[in-house]
Design an enzyme around this catalytic site. Structure first.
Site, PDB file in Angstrom:
ATOM      1  N   PHE A  22     -49.743  15.277  22.833  1.00 50.22           N
ATOM      2  CA  PHE A  22     -50.253  16.506  21.979  1.00 50.22           C
ATOM      3  C   PHE A  22     -51.733  16.864  22.520  1.00 50.22           C
ATOM      4  O   PHE A  22     -52.432  15.775  23.230  1.00 50.22           O
ATOM      5  CB  PHE A  22     -50.447  15.878  20.602  1.00 50.22           C
ATOM      6  N   GLU A  58     -48.509   7.877  17.153  1.00 52.49           N
ATOM      7  CA  GLU A  58     -47.502   7.103  17.787  1.00 52.49           C
ATOM      8  C   GLU A  58     -48.074   6.199  18.868  1.00 52.49           C
ATOM      9  O   GLU A  58     -47.208   5.093  19.379  1.00 52.49           O
ATOM     10  CB  GLU A  58     -46.411   7.946  18.509  1.00 52.49           C
ATOM     11  N   VAL A  81     -57.705  13.958  19.959  1.00 51.42           N
ATOM     12  CA  VAL A  81     -57.181  14.463  18.366  1.00 51.42           C
ATOM     13  C   VAL A  81     -58.322  15.346  17.900  1.00 51.42           C
ATOM     14  O   VAL A  81     -59.563  14.804  18.314  1.00 51.42           O
ATOM     15  CB  VAL A  81     -57.178  13.301  17.458  1.00 51.42           C
ATOM     16  N   THR A  86     -57.331  21.332   8.362  1.00 49.39           N
ATOM     17  CA  THR A  86     -56.653  20.357   7.118  1.00 49.39           C
ATOM     18  C   THR A  86     -57.300  18.855   7.345  1.00 49.39           C
ATOM     19  O   THR A  86     -57.971  18.777   8.413  1.00 49.39           O
ATOM     20  CB  THR A  86     -55.410  20.522   7.148  1.00 49.39           C
ATOM     21  N   HIS A  88     -55.683  16.477   8.294  1.00 46.47           N
ATOM     22  CA  HIS A  88     -54.444  15.846   8.874  1.00 46.47           C
ATOM     23  C   HIS A  88     -55.193  15.135  10.045  1.00 46.47           C
ATOM     24  O   HIS A  88     -54.993  14.092  10.465  1.00 46.47           O
ATOM     25  CB  HIS A  88     -53.738  17.072   9.764  1.00 46.47           C
TER      26      HIS A  88
HETATM   27  N1  INI Z   1     -51.769  14.385  17.342  1.00 42.95           N
HETATM   28  C1  INI Z   1     -52.641  14.350  18.333  1.00 42.95           C
HETATM   29  O1  INI Z   1     -52.603  13.300  19.346  1.00 42.95           O
HETATM   30  N2  INI Z   1     -53.612  15.110  18.537  1.00 42.95           N
HETATM   31  C2  INI Z   1     -53.905  15.979  17.410  1.00 42.95           C
HETATM   32  O2  INI Z   1     -54.998  16.722  17.369  1.00 42.95           O
HETATM   33  C3  INI Z   1     -52.815  16.041  16.453  1.00 42.95           C
HETATM   34  N3  INI Z   1     -53.115  17.288  15.487  1.00 42.95           N
HETATM   35  O3  INI Z   1     -54.050  17.586  15.093  1.00 42.95           O
HETATM   36  O4  INI Z   1     -52.280  17.229  14.464  1.00 42.95           O
HETATM   37  C4  INI Z   1     -51.807  15.250  16.593  1.00 42.95           C
HETATM   38  N4  INI Z   1     -50.884  15.329  15.379  1.00 42.95           N
HETATM   39  C5  INI Z   1     -49.552  14.606  15.973  1.00 42.95           C
HETATM   40  C6  INI Z   1     -49.324  13.286  15.111  1.00 42.95           C
HETATM   41  O5  INI Z   1     -50.177  12.698  16.249  1.00 42.95           O
HETATM   42  C7  INI Z   1     -47.741  13.025  15.451  1.00 42.95           C
HETATM   43  O6  INI Z   1     -47.416  13.046  16.649  1.00 42.95           O
HETATM   44  C8  INI Z   1     -47.140  13.734  14.327  1.00 42.95           C
HETATM   45  O7  INI Z   1     -47.735  13.715  13.075  1.00 42.95           O
HETATM   46  C9  INI Z   1     -45.812  13.272  14.267  1.00 42.95           C
HETATM   47  O8  INI Z   1     -45.528  11.622  13.932  1.00 42.95           O
END
Ligand code: INI
Length: 176
Positions: A22, A58, A81, A86, A88
């Site tokens: 991500f 993960e 991240v 939101t 999240h």
């Molecule tokens: N994962 C990240 O590594 N960075 C992010 O900014 C992020 N946002 O913003 O949503 C993010 N979301 C995904 C999360 O880590 C999981 O992979 C997903 O929820 C599936 O379990």
């Protein structure tokens, strides 16, 4: 006075990087920073393992699994991240940090935290090789120091009778 401090010599040490895909543009730069640091401190490339996971959420599970293998002197967790509209962000960033800390404490293997938690993409990029350095490099440097500190402590202190080893990475130390 007995003083312990890890050196910054990575020769012969085994590392794993766990990195989230991500925000991949940022993550790749963090990996480059970490590899650059390991190379500059004499780590062998064939002693390095790289595991990609979907997101920062993960990271802890894979870090814990690799740490438990006993194959590594230290792990380096990398990712980005970035705050959105939101809540999240708060869940992902908070649990990634707590999970990485727990994996280290549960396994005794040093696991460093190079997961950026920023408000903006620009802040993340700045910390992935632009004007605020490269946090991947910093996390790798901390991993080298902690791995060597673990070796020093392991040779100075015997494991207690209850079987919990004093080493920061007991399984890895046992294989040497
Ligand atoms: N994962 C990240 O590594 N960075 C992010 O900014 C992020 N946002 O913003 O949503 C993010 N979301 C995904 C999360 O880590 C999981 O992979 C997903 O929820 C599936 O379990």
């Amino acid at each position: 006075m007995k003083t312990f401090e890890g050196t910054l010599d990575a020769a012969g040490l085994r590392f794993a990087i766990v990195v989230s895909r991500f925000n991949e543009m940022v993550s790749r730069q963090l990996v480059e920073g970490a590899r650059d640091c390991l190379r500059r401190h004499s780590a062998d490339d064939d002693q390095l393992t790289l595991a990609w996971v979907p997101g920062a959420w993960e990271i802890p599970l894979v870090a814990q699994r690799l740490a438990r293998s006993g194959e590594f002197d230290a792990l380096i967790c990398l990712g980005a991240v970035i705050r959105g509209a939101t809540a999240h962000f708060d869940y992902v960033a908070g649990q990634a940090a707590a999970g990485v800390a727990r994996a280290a404490l549960d396994t005794g293997v040093p696991i460093t935290f190079g997961i950026l938690t920023t408000d903006t993409v620009d802040q993340a990029l700045e910390r992935a090789g632009l004007k605020a350095g490269n946090k991947g490099f910093d996390a790798a440097l901390a991993a080298i120091e902690m791995a060597n500190l673990g070796r020093g402590l392991a040779s100075a202190f015997r494991p207690p009778a209850n079987g919990r080893a004093a080493s920061l990475a007991p399984e890895a130390a046992a294989r040497r």
